[in-house]
Scaffold this active site. Structure first.
Site, mmCIF file in Angstrom:
data_model
loop_
_atom_site.group_PDB
_atom_site.id
_atom_site.type_symbol
_atom_site.label_atom_id
_atom_site.label_comp_id
_atom_site.label_asym_id
_atom_site.label_seq_id
_atom_site.Cartn_x
_atom_site.Cartn_y
_atom_site.Cartn_z
ATOM 1 N N GLU A 184 22.785 32.312 40.421
ATOM 2 C CA GLU A 184 23.189 33.393 39.517
ATOM 3 C C GLU A 184 24.637 33.802 39.774
ATOM 4 O O GLU A 184 25.351 34.200 38.851
ATOM 5 C CB GLU A 184 22.265 34.601 39.675
ATOM 6 N N ASP B 66 58.723 38.711 40.124
ATOM 7 C CA ASP B 66 60.022 38.029 40.222
ATOM 8 C C ASP B 66 59.948 36.898 41.245
ATOM 9 O O ASP B 66 60.816 36.770 42.108
ATOM 10 C CB ASP B 66 61.122 39.031 40.606
ATOM 11 N N LYS C 252 68.970 47.000 53.600
ATOM 12 C CA LYS C 252 69.423 47.240 52.233
ATOM 13 C C LYS C 252 69.942 48.669 52.158
ATOM 14 O O LYS C 252 69.228 49.615 52.493
ATOM 15 C CB LYS C 252 68.269 47.082 51.245
ATOM 16 N N ASP D 122 18.587 34.696 53.609
ATOM 17 C CA ASP D 122 17.855 34.119 52.482
ATOM 18 C C ASP D 122 18.791 33.627 51.374
ATOM 19 O O ASP D 122 18.351 33.244 50.289
ATOM 20 C CB ASP D 122 16.863 35.130 51.916
#
Length: 633
Positions: A545, A309, A213, A501
């Site tokens: 939880e 975009d 570019k 655990d």
């Protein structure tokens, strides 16, 4: 040159010449032009129903000889964070908000995005033409692009004006582009520069073809345009490590241009593949495309980057092979976004822009909407929101519902339709995240790798700060989760690598985030969210939880079975958490003023002073009280 059916809103320097190398070349040879026109006409025949969209209201965009719509230019995000209304007519009327009545607005308290619902009428009883949703954009055009104002002279090439300091156009990039690369033919040209093929003459990619570019510094006439280029390079450089991202090599500069060197993808655009298939994909083939899109979008969101975009033109195939990987390109409109930050500048492509973008308050969920539009197109070959003018498109996005009735939707699976609907929910809070969408039943049989979801961190942070009543309602809700939702929760919990655990702590959250970190994550300060999880340093969280902490009531509200889920959850709440509560205590818990007491009385059962089913579901959803007379200034 933008594709036929696209209306580009951006005026950023890097976005005007984002045509991919192979696509421009094919257009030069005349291929696919007729198919594009036929497909664009076909797509325009299938659009959202139930709304009459005026096509003659507001400012029209001009159409050139090729049938292409000239882009409008957006305003840039206010650095002060101030916002202005999108659809105002004179001093009062505005278009209605897309958010359900009674739901919380994404805007700050006291700010109304659409305060009125009517348009003034003429003497003959006919409504005035609706105000153009893009009208406010024109005021920012001169500021952003450096265009001359009325009765002003032309902007000098060096970006200076009388009494103004010259702009600093030194980026600090490598100065030896000519020694490293041999430029080839030009394959694309835009307002601010052009795209060329190039061959690397030295280094690790010696002998390879690359795409370059070339951005003209003479076109950088404002500080904003310079910052746009600087930010695009920074994002391309910071994002790395995902197979569906275009590879960035380096950025160079000289006194005339900035050069952005990237890998060359010669497999064509996703748009071209759609056209070659007659305008749509089969469900199975669409799944393979959508999975790649969601995977790279989830990666960007985890890093704190919102693309803004997403569209078929910005996904290129690495090779011409039918099973080639897709690459996401063009970060000219992208930006870093901090946790809990909301952006307010309107950028993107009209057919893919999310409702909350038009209301100037949005985050990463805007990208998910765009993915929903792409998926809709893949499955039926039509746009979900369509009109002949930019104002009509915006009104359709805000007010119309996608058409899931006409052909071919009766032949599309219920899972696919549910998937698209959950991405195209006008309430951004109810949309699936990219990581969550990858676990949807429609895609589950592909058994792809599920990425870490940054929304989990935000939800856990809110849970740790929540009141005991809030935690109690969420725990009850988590016990009513469907198997589909539990599937997503188990995968996210597993990514945090619980101990033997079966528990997790702050260290698990930190390790999981750091393992996925790039420079972009540090730039967007995503890691700062770990500070809000500090309470987990002194406790641990099991899976039960975790489900309560990571659950989103809004996501569940979007499900067809929400009523049953809420009813089941309330039964758990009745047994374990429901207690006597006063209106004053409830208002304090919700941070509402005394003016809300009359509304909250309906939430509490008069016979025992506890929350009713209505009160429980309303409490989960939350309430925002804001003045109906508030206006943006």
């Amino acid at each position: 040159m933008p594709p036929l059916f696209m209306l580009l809103l951006s005026s950023t320097a890097a976005s005007f010449f984002d045509c991919p190398v192979e696509t421009v070349e094919s257009r030069r040879q005349g291929r696919n032009r007729g198919r594009r026109r036929r497909w664009a006409r076909t797509m325009g025949q299938c659009y959202g129903k139930n709304v009459s969209v005026s096509e003659d209201g507001g400012a029209r965009t001009s159409v050139n000889g090729a049938g292409e719509i000239v882009p409008a230019t957006p305003a840039r995000k206010s650095r002060s964070g101030a916002t202005t209304p999108l659809y105002t007519y004179g001093g009062g009327a505005a278009w209605p908000s897309p958010y359900p009545q009674g739901s919380a607005s994404p805007l700050p308290v006291g700010v109304s995005p659409s305060p009125a619902r009517s348009t003034p009428r003429r003497f003959f009883g006919r409504p005035f033409p609706p105000p153009s949703p893009a009208k406010h954009i024109k005021a920012a055009l001169a500021k952003r692009q450096g265009l001359p104002k009325p009765k002003d002279g032309p902007v000098p090439e060096d970006g200076t004006g009388e009494g103004e300091r010259p702009l600093d156009k030194s980026f600090g990039y490598s100065k030896n582009f000519g020694a490293k690369y041999e430029l080839g033919k030009e394959v694309g040209r835009g307002h601010f520069g052009h795209t060329c093929l190039a061959t690397a003459k030295k280094g690790e990619i010696k002998g390879q073809l690359v795409a370059v570019k070339i951005i003209s510094k003479a076109k950088m006439t404002t500080p904003v345009s310079i910052e746009d280029v600087r930010r695009e390079v920074k994002i391309l450089k910071a994002l790395s490590g995902h197979k569906n991202l275009v590879k960035f090599y380096e950025a160079c500069e000289d006194t005339i241009n900035v050069y952005i060197v990237m890998e060359l993808c010669d497999g064509g655009e996703l748009l071209e593949r759609i056209l070659s298939r007659g305008g749509r994909y089969t469900e199975e083939d669409a799944k393979a495309i959508v999975v790649q899109i969601l995977s790279v979008v989830a990666f960007c969101h985890l890093q704190g980057v919102v693309h803004r975009d997403l569209k078929p033109e910005n996904f290129l195939f690495a090779t011409k092979d039918e099973c080639a990987d897709m690459k996401l390109i063009d970060f000219g409109l992208s930006d870093f976004i901090k946790p809990d930050e909301r952006l307010n500048d309107i950028v993107g492509s009209a057919y893919y822009v999310a409702p909350e973008v038009l209301h100037r308050s949005y985050s990463t969920e805007a990208d998910i909407w765009s993915v929903g539009v792409i998926t809709y197109i893949l499955l039926c070959g039509c746009r979900p929101f369509w009109a002949r003018t930019e104002s009509g498109i915006f009104r359709s996005v805000l007010r119309a519902d996608p058409n899931f009735v006409d052909s071919p939707w009766p032949d599309v699976s219920p899972e696919a339709k549910d998937f698209v609907k959950r991405l195209l929910n006008k309430d951004y809070r109810k949309r699936m995240t990219a990581a969550q969408a990858l676990t949807h039943p429609w895609l589950r049989d592909l058994q792809q790798k599920i990425p870490l979801d940054i929304v989990i961190y935000r939800l856990v942070k809110s849970y740790l700060r929540a009141t005991p009543l809030r935690r109690s309602t969420l725990k009850a809700l988590s016990k009513a989760l469907t198997e589909d939702e539990l599937f997503y929760m188990r995968l996210q919990f597993k990514l945090l690598k619980p101990t033997r655990d079966g528990c997790i702590s702050l260290e698990n959250f930190r390790t999981a985030l750091l393992q996925n970190a790039t420079e972009a994550m540090r730039e967007s300060r995503v890691l700062d969210i770990l500070n809000a999880l500090e309470p987990l340093s002194y406790t641990r969280m099991d899976f039960e939880e975790f489900c309560a902490a990571a659950i989103s009531p809004y996501h569940l509200e979007a499900l067809d079975g929400w009523e049953q889920i809420a009813s089941t959850a309330f039964e758990f709440f009745e047994r374990e958490g429901n207690r006597v509560i006063s209106v004053e205590e409830l208002a304090q818990d919700l941070n509402l003023p005394p003016t809300a007491y009359s509304m909250l009385k309906d939430w509490i059962r008069p016979e025992d002073g506890k929350l009713s089913v209505l009160g429980y579901t309303r409490y989960l959803h939350g309430v925002t009280i804001r003045s109906s007379n508030a206006r943006h200034r």
